[in-house]
Design an enzyme around this catalytic site. Structure first.
Site, mmCIF file in Angstrom:
data_model
loop_
_atom_site.group_PDB
_atom_site.id
_atom_site.type_symbol
_atom_site.label_atom_id
_atom_site.label_comp_id
_atom_site.label_asym_id
_atom_site.label_seq_id
_atom_site.Cartn_x
_atom_site.Cartn_y
_atom_site.Cartn_z
ATOM 1 N N LYS A 85 0.827 -1.205 0.000
ATOM 2 C CA LYS A 85 0.000 0.000 0.000
ATOM 3 C C LYS A 85 0.867 1.264 0.000
ATOM 4 O O LYS A 85 2.088 1.200 0.213
ATOM 5 C CB LYS A 85 -0.938 -0.050 1.219
ATOM 6 C CG LYS A 85 -1.951 -1.200 1.180
ATOM 7 C CD LYS A 85 -2.830 -1.196 2.433
ATOM 8 C CE LYS A 85 -3.756 -2.395 2.468
ATOM 9 N NZ LYS A 85 -4.595 -2.394 3.716
ATOM 10 N N TYR A 135 -12.169 -3.178 -3.190
ATOM 11 C CA TYR A 135 -12.719 -3.311 -1.836
ATOM 12 C C TYR A 135 -14.246 -3.396 -1.853
ATOM 13 O O TYR A 135 -14.904 -2.899 -0.925
ATOM 14 C CB TYR A 135 -12.260 -2.140 -0.970
ATOM 15 C CG TYR A 135 -10.837 -2.278 -0.451
ATOM 16 C CD1 TYR A 135 -10.469 -3.370 0.359
ATOM 17 C CD2 TYR A 135 -9.870 -1.325 -0.740
ATOM 18 C CE1 TYR A 135 -9.170 -3.488 0.846
ATOM 19 C CE2 TYR A 135 -8.563 -1.445 -0.246
ATOM 20 C CZ TYR A 135 -8.223 -2.522 0.542
ATOM 21 O OH TYR A 135 -6.946 -2.641 1.037
ATOM 22 N N ASN A 137 -1.590 -0.168 7.198
ATOM 23 C CA ASN A 137 -1.020 -1.441 7.658
ATOM 24 C C ASN A 137 -0.212 -2.141 6.553
ATOM 25 O O ASN A 137 -0.046 -3.362 6.577
ATOM 26 C CB ASN A 137 -2.129 -2.334 8.220
ATOM 27 C CG ASN A 137 -3.209 -2.606 7.183
ATOM 28 O OD1 ASN A 137 -3.093 -2.179 6.043
ATOM 29 N ND2 ASN A 137 -4.235 -3.332 7.579
ATOM 30 N N HIS A 193 -1.758 -5.715 1.564
ATOM 31 C CA HIS A 193 -3.019 -6.439 1.334
ATOM 32 C C HIS A 193 -2.672 -7.820 0.830
ATOM 33 O O HIS A 193 -1.753 -7.972 0.018
ATOM 34 C CB HIS A 193 -3.856 -5.719 0.266
ATOM 35 C CG HIS A 193 -4.982 -6.570 -0.254
ATOM 36 N ND1 HIS A 193 -6.192 -6.668 0.382
ATOM 37 C CD2 HIS A 193 -5.051 -7.413 -1.327
ATOM 38 C CE1 HIS A 193 -6.964 -7.522 -0.282
ATOM 39 N NE2 HIS A 193 -6.300 -7.982 -1.319
ATOM 40 N N GLU A 197 -9.549 -10.759 -7.570
ATOM 41 C CA GLU A 197 -8.645 -9.610 -7.481
ATOM 42 C C GLU A 197 -7.571 -9.645 -8.573
ATOM 43 O O GLU A 197 -7.204 -8.602 -9.121
ATOM 44 C CB GLU A 197 -8.004 -9.573 -6.088
ATOM 45 C CG GLU A 197 -9.040 -9.264 -4.999
ATOM 46 C CD GLU A 197 -8.509 -9.458 -3.582
ATOM 47 O OE1 GLU A 197 -7.305 -9.765 -3.411
ATOM 48 O OE2 GLU A 197 -9.301 -9.306 -2.629
HETATM 49 P P1 IDP Z 1 -7.305 -7.267 5.837
HETATM 50 O O1 IDP Z 1 -6.517 -6.289 4.993
HETATM 51 O O2 IDP Z 1 -6.484 -7.761 7.006
HETATM 52 O O3 IDP Z 1 -7.928 -8.375 5.041
HETATM 53 P P2 IDP Z 1 -9.985 -6.106 6.033
HETATM 54 O O4 IDP Z 1 -10.896 -6.327 7.179
HETATM 55 O O5 IDP Z 1 -10.292 -6.802 4.750
HETATM 56 O O6 IDP Z 1 -8.486 -6.434 6.520
HETATM 57 O O7 IDP Z 1 -9.938 -4.534 5.788
HETATM 58 C C1 IDP Z 1 -9.345 -4.011 4.613
HETATM 59 C C2 IDP Z 1 -8.459 -2.852 4.998
HETATM 60 O O8 IDP Z 1 -9.269 -1.806 5.529
HETATM 61 C C3 IDP Z 1 -7.454 -3.136 6.107
HETATM 62 O O9 IDP Z 1 -6.271 -3.761 5.636
HETATM 63 C C4 IDP Z 1 -7.182 -1.751 6.651
HETATM 64 O O10 IDP Z 1 -6.304 -1.017 5.801
HETATM 65 C C5 IDP Z 1 -8.573 -1.125 6.559
HETATM 66 N N1 IDP Z 1 -9.334 -1.310 7.800
HETATM 67 C C6 IDP Z 1 -9.967 -2.425 8.229
HETATM 68 N N2 IDP Z 1 -10.599 -2.237 9.394
HETATM 69 C C7 IDP Z 1 -10.370 -0.944 9.718
HETATM 70 C C8 IDP Z 1 -10.759 -0.125 10.829
HETATM 71 O O11 IDP Z 1 -11.453 -0.545 11.747
HETATM 72 N N3 IDP Z 1 -10.312 1.162 10.808
HETATM 73 C C9 IDP Z 1 -9.553 1.665 9.810
HETATM 74 N N4 IDP Z 1 -9.163 0.939 8.742
HETATM 75 C C10 IDP Z 1 -9.562 -0.356 8.706
HETATM 76 MG MG MG Z 2 -9.463 -8.267 3.623
#
Ligand code: IDP
Ligand code: MG
Length: 135
Positions: free
Chosen positions: A10, A50, A113, A116, A127
């Site tokens: 990212k 997404y 974070n 992905h 994807e």
């Molecule tokens: P993942 O990337 O671990 O699969 P997902 O639940 O699919 O996590 O969420 C997609 C992305 O959305 C996350 O990687 C993160 O960047 C963002 N995200 C998820 N939950 C939150 C939140 O509660 N607050 C802010 N950003 C979030």
């Molecule tokens: Mg995810």
């Protein structure tokens, strides 16, 4: 069983100069790079990628974030690649992710974070079609 999965480094990974650090972890694990490209995406592509999250409260700032600068998109391949990449990435929230994982070692955020990884073989197929339609 050999699988393919979509990985995104990212915009925070690119901005922080961590592309080499993150990629080297996937390579050292034994995953092969099948395709890789530096991309800057628009809101429409973010929404498509997404799709499962577009209605969530956290989505508008997530869209801002993922469209804020270039990302590395890659297709990685190897034995159980989907699960292996998810394990290397660590838990979504970098503050809670285990040390030794990419997020656990390098992120202090649940949005920024770094990485992905597709969450299932079906998601990976969907994807990869979005990001690398010619594969
Ligand atoms: P993942 O990337 O671990 O699969 P997902 O639940 O699919 O996590 O969420 C997609 C992305 O959305 C996350 O990687 C993160 O960047 C963002 N995200 C998820 N939950 C939150 C939140 O509660 N607050 C802010 N950003 C979030
Ligand atoms: Mg995810």
């Amino acid at each position: 069983m050999s699988q393919r999965t979509l990985v995104l480094l990212k915009p925070d990974t690119v901005r922080r100069g961590l592309v080499g650090n993150v990629l080297s972890r996937f390579e050292a694990k034994g995953l092969s790079i099948v395709a890789m490209d530096l991309r800057r995406i628009d809101a429409a592509l973010a929404d498509e990628h997404y799709a499962e999250h577009v209605q969530r409260d956290f989505y508008p700032p997530l869209r801002e974030f993922v469209t804020s600068g270039p990302m590395i998109a890659a297709v990685l391949e190897g034995d159980e690649a989907v699960e292996v990449v998810r394990a290397l990435n660590g838990a979504t929230d970098g503050r809670k992710a285990a040390p030794g994982t990419i997020r656990g070692d390098l992120s202090l955020s649940n949005r920024e974070n770094l990485v992905h990884g597709s969450d299932s073989v079906e998601s990976a197929e969907r994807e990869i079609k979005i990001w690398f339609p010619d594969l």
